[in-house]
Motif scaffolding. Sequence first.
Motif, PDB file in Angstrom:
ATOM      1  N   THR A  51       0.839  -1.205   0.000  1.00  0.00           N
ATOM      2  CA  THR A  51       0.000   0.000   0.000  1.00  0.00           C
ATOM      3  C   THR A  51       0.878   1.261   0.000  1.00  0.00           C
ATOM      4  O   THR A  51       0.346   2.368  -0.012  1.00  0.00           O
ATOM      5  N   ARG A  52       2.212   1.095   0.028  1.00  0.00           N
ATOM      6  CA  ARG A  52       3.103   2.268  -0.025  1.00  0.00           C
ATOM      7  C   ARG A  52       3.067   2.874  -1.428  1.00  0.00           C
ATOM      8  O   ARG A  52       3.002   2.145  -2.411  1.00  0.00           O
ATOM      9  N   PRO A  53       3.116   4.212  -1.531  1.00  0.00           N
ATOM     10  CA  PRO A  53       3.157   4.816  -2.871  1.00  0.00           C
ATOM     11  C   PRO A  53       4.483   4.501  -3.566  1.00  0.00           C
ATOM     12  O   PRO A  53       5.500   4.345  -2.894  1.00  0.00           O
ATOM     13  N   GLU A  63       9.033  -3.773  -9.100  1.00  0.00           N
ATOM     14  CA  GLU A  63       9.484  -3.816  -7.696  1.00  0.00           C
ATOM     15  C   GLU A  63       8.338  -4.276  -6.786  1.00  0.00           C
ATOM     16  O   GLU A  63       8.554  -5.037  -5.841  1.00  0.00           O
ATOM     17  N   TYR A  64       7.164  -3.768  -7.058  1.00  0.00           N
ATOM     18  CA  TYR A  64       5.958  -4.110  -6.286  1.00  0.00           C
ATOM     19  C   TYR A  64       4.738  -4.044  -7.191  1.00  0.00           C
ATOM     20  O   TYR A  64       4.763  -3.385  -8.233  1.00  0.00           O
ATOM     21  N   HIS A  65       3.643  -4.664  -6.730  1.00  0.00           N
ATOM     22  CA  HIS A  65       2.307  -4.324  -7.225  1.00  0.00           C
ATOM     23  C   HIS A  65       1.770  -3.304  -6.231  1.00  0.00           C
ATOM     24  O   HIS A  65       1.625  -3.613  -5.046  1.00  0.00           O
ATOM     25  N   ARG A  91       1.397  -1.409   4.419  1.00  0.00           N
ATOM     26  CA  ARG A  91       1.297  -2.870   4.465  1.00  0.00           C
ATOM     27  C   ARG A  91       1.961  -3.484   3.229  1.00  0.00           C
ATOM     28  O   ARG A  91       1.931  -2.910   2.140  1.00  0.00           O
ATOM     29  N   TYR A  92       2.564  -4.665   3.466  1.00  0.00           N
ATOM     30  CA  TYR A  92       3.300  -5.389   2.426  1.00  0.00           C
ATOM     31  C   TYR A  92       2.917  -6.859   2.534  1.00  0.00           C
ATOM     32  O   TYR A  92       2.814  -7.390   3.638  1.00  0.00           O
ATOM     33  N   GLY A  93       2.749  -7.540   1.404  1.00  0.00           N
ATOM     34  CA  GLY A  93       2.418  -8.962   1.476  1.00  0.00           C
ATOM     35  C   GLY A  93       2.898  -9.719   0.252  1.00  0.00           C
ATOM     36  O   GLY A  93       3.111  -9.154  -0.821  1.00  0.00           O
ATOM     37  N   LEU A 111      12.209 -14.508  -1.744  1.00  0.00           N
ATOM     38  CA  LEU A 111      11.311 -13.510  -1.148  1.00  0.00           C
ATOM     39  C   LEU A 111      12.159 -12.468  -0.434  1.00  0.00           C
ATOM     40  O   LEU A 111      13.029 -12.840   0.365  1.00  0.00           O
ATOM     41  N   GLU A 112      11.920 -11.186  -0.704  1.00  0.00           N
ATOM     42  CA  GLU A 112      12.589 -10.115   0.050  1.00  0.00           C
ATOM     43  C   GLU A 112      11.524  -9.500   0.932  1.00  0.00           C
ATOM     44  O   GLU A 112      10.653  -8.771   0.439  1.00  0.00           O
ATOM     45  N   ILE A 113      11.555  -9.838   2.220  1.00  0.00           N
ATOM     46  CA  ILE A 113      10.469  -9.435   3.118  1.00  0.00           C
ATOM     47  C   ILE A 113      11.031  -8.993   4.473  1.00  0.00           C
ATOM     48  O   ILE A 113      12.196  -9.236   4.768  1.00  0.00           O
TER      49      ILE A 113
HETATM   50  N1  LIG Z   1       6.366  -8.994   5.267  1.00  0.00           N
HETATM   51  C1  LIG Z   1       6.664  -8.464   4.090  1.00  0.00           C
HETATM   52  N2  LIG Z   1       7.572  -7.495   4.023  1.00  0.00           N
HETATM   53  C2  LIG Z   1       7.865  -7.008   2.797  1.00  0.00           C
HETATM   54  C3  LIG Z   1       7.263  -7.473   1.618  1.00  0.00           C
HETATM   55  N3  LIG Z   1       7.766  -6.782   0.575  1.00  0.00           N
HETATM   56  C4  LIG Z   1       8.671  -5.936   1.077  1.00  0.00           C
HETATM   57  N4  LIG Z   1       8.741  -6.059   2.426  1.00  0.00           N
HETATM   58  C5  LIG Z   1       9.605  -5.359   3.368  1.00  0.00           C
HETATM   59  O1  LIG Z   1       9.046  -4.117   3.709  1.00  0.00           O
HETATM   60  C6  LIG Z   1      10.082  -3.251   4.157  1.00  0.00           C
HETATM   61  C7  LIG Z   1       9.943  -1.885   3.510  1.00  0.00           C
HETATM   62  O2  LIG Z   1      10.110  -1.996   2.114  1.00  0.00           O
HETATM   63  P1  LIG Z   1      10.264  -0.700   1.218  1.00  0.00           P
HETATM   64  O3  LIG Z   1       9.227   0.294   1.555  1.00  0.00           O
HETATM   65  O4  LIG Z   1      10.386  -1.128  -0.206  1.00  0.00           O
HETATM   66  O5  LIG Z   1      11.629  -0.057   1.720  1.00  0.00           O
HETATM   67  P2  LIG Z   1      13.130  -0.532   1.594  1.00  0.00           P
HETATM   68  O6  LIG Z   1      13.202  -2.011   1.781  1.00  0.00           O
HETATM   69  O7  LIG Z   1      13.791   0.240   2.678  1.00  0.00           O
HETATM   70  O8  LIG Z   1      13.597  -0.132   0.227  1.00  0.00           O
HETATM   71  C8  LIG Z   1      11.393  -3.967   3.820  1.00  0.00           C
HETATM   72  O9  LIG Z   1      11.891  -4.559   5.005  1.00  0.00           O
HETATM   73  C9  LIG Z   1      10.971  -5.024   2.838  1.00  0.00           C
HETATM   74  O10 LIG Z   1      11.810  -6.166   2.898  1.00  0.00           O
HETATM   75  C10 LIG Z   1       6.288  -8.511   1.748  1.00  0.00           C
HETATM   76  O11 LIG Z   1       5.697  -9.001   0.788  1.00  0.00           O
HETATM   77  N5  LIG Z   1       6.032  -8.962   2.986  1.00  0.00           N
END
Ligand SMILES: Nc1nc2c(ncn2[C@@H]2O[C@H](COP(=O)(O)OP(=O)(O)O)[C@@H](O)[C@H]2O)c(=O)[nH]1
Length: 198
Positions: A51-53, A63-65, A91-93, A111-113
């Motif tokens: 949901t991040r812009p 990079e994301y949807h 939120r991220y998923g 997965l990068e999470i």
């Molecule tokens: N749990 C979860 N975290 C995610 C997902 N995608 C990205 N993230 C995490 O969300 C955090 C913030 O990501 P982002 O806003 O892109 O910032 P950045 O990682 O600092 O460039 C990072 O720790 C990512 O690894 C996801 O699908 N699930």
Amino acid sequence: MPTESAIGADQSGPAKRLTVLSGPSGVGKSTVVREIRERHPEVWLSVSVTTRPPRPRETDGVEYHFVTDAEFDRMIAEGGLLEWAEFAGNRYGTPRAPVEERLRAGVPVLLEIDLQGARQVRENMPGAFHVFLAPPSWEELVRRLTGRGTESAEVVQRRLDTARVELAAEKEFDRTLTNTSVEDVRDELLALILAPQM
Ligand SMILES: Nc1nc2c(ncn2[C@@H]2O[C@H](COP(=O)(O)OP(=O)(O)O)[C@@H](O)[C@H]2O)c(=O)[nH]1
Ligand SMILES: Nc1ncnc2c1ncn2[C@@H]1O[C@H](COP(=O)(O)OP(=O)(O)O)[C@@H](O)[C@H]1O
């Protein structure tokens, strides 16, 4: 169709090729992942929903949807996310179906999470291999996060507060890679993704 836990629990099948990359904001996860995307198409990178812009130079679907809160809610309600977390106000998923499809086909998945998501994967998919990306030092992490210039001072501070918590969780991971050189980390990570994992 195998269940979520059966996928992770099957130690003989392709599910061993699920690799999770986590680490504090600013450490260089996206940079390393971009290197793998551009040079190693044999690895499938999950594209998360958020949901991040979008930031400048981010493309929807790469990079994301990028989704609305309502779309994210619907994905949760439908069981469409393998894991999800709130991070620094967004939120991220991870969309479930594409990951499960690749794992069934024996394709290595990365997965990068964030830490909360990594913990959910550890719980639900015990076959996954967890890699922690660490900064060379705290000062360098602050420098990278500030230097990226994509967040306000307030958001940077929030991410640094979270980073302290994330750094303290390093021991939960199977392996730590220190991001001094992007090329070295890329090669080390690739070896871990493609190696038969114990
Ligand atoms: N749990 C979860 N975290 C995610 C997902 N995608 C990205 N993230 C995490 O969300 C955090 C913030 O990501 P982002 O806003 O892109 O910032 P950045 O990682 O600092 O460039 C990072 O720790 C990512 O690894 C996801 O699908 N699930
Ligand atoms: N090994 C490295 N050495 C120096 N700067 C780096 C390195 N890896 C990444 N960076 C820089 O650090 C900043 C944060 O990297 P990024 O990949 O956006 O981190 P993350 O996805 O973990 O938040 C970016 O400006 C990036 O160019």
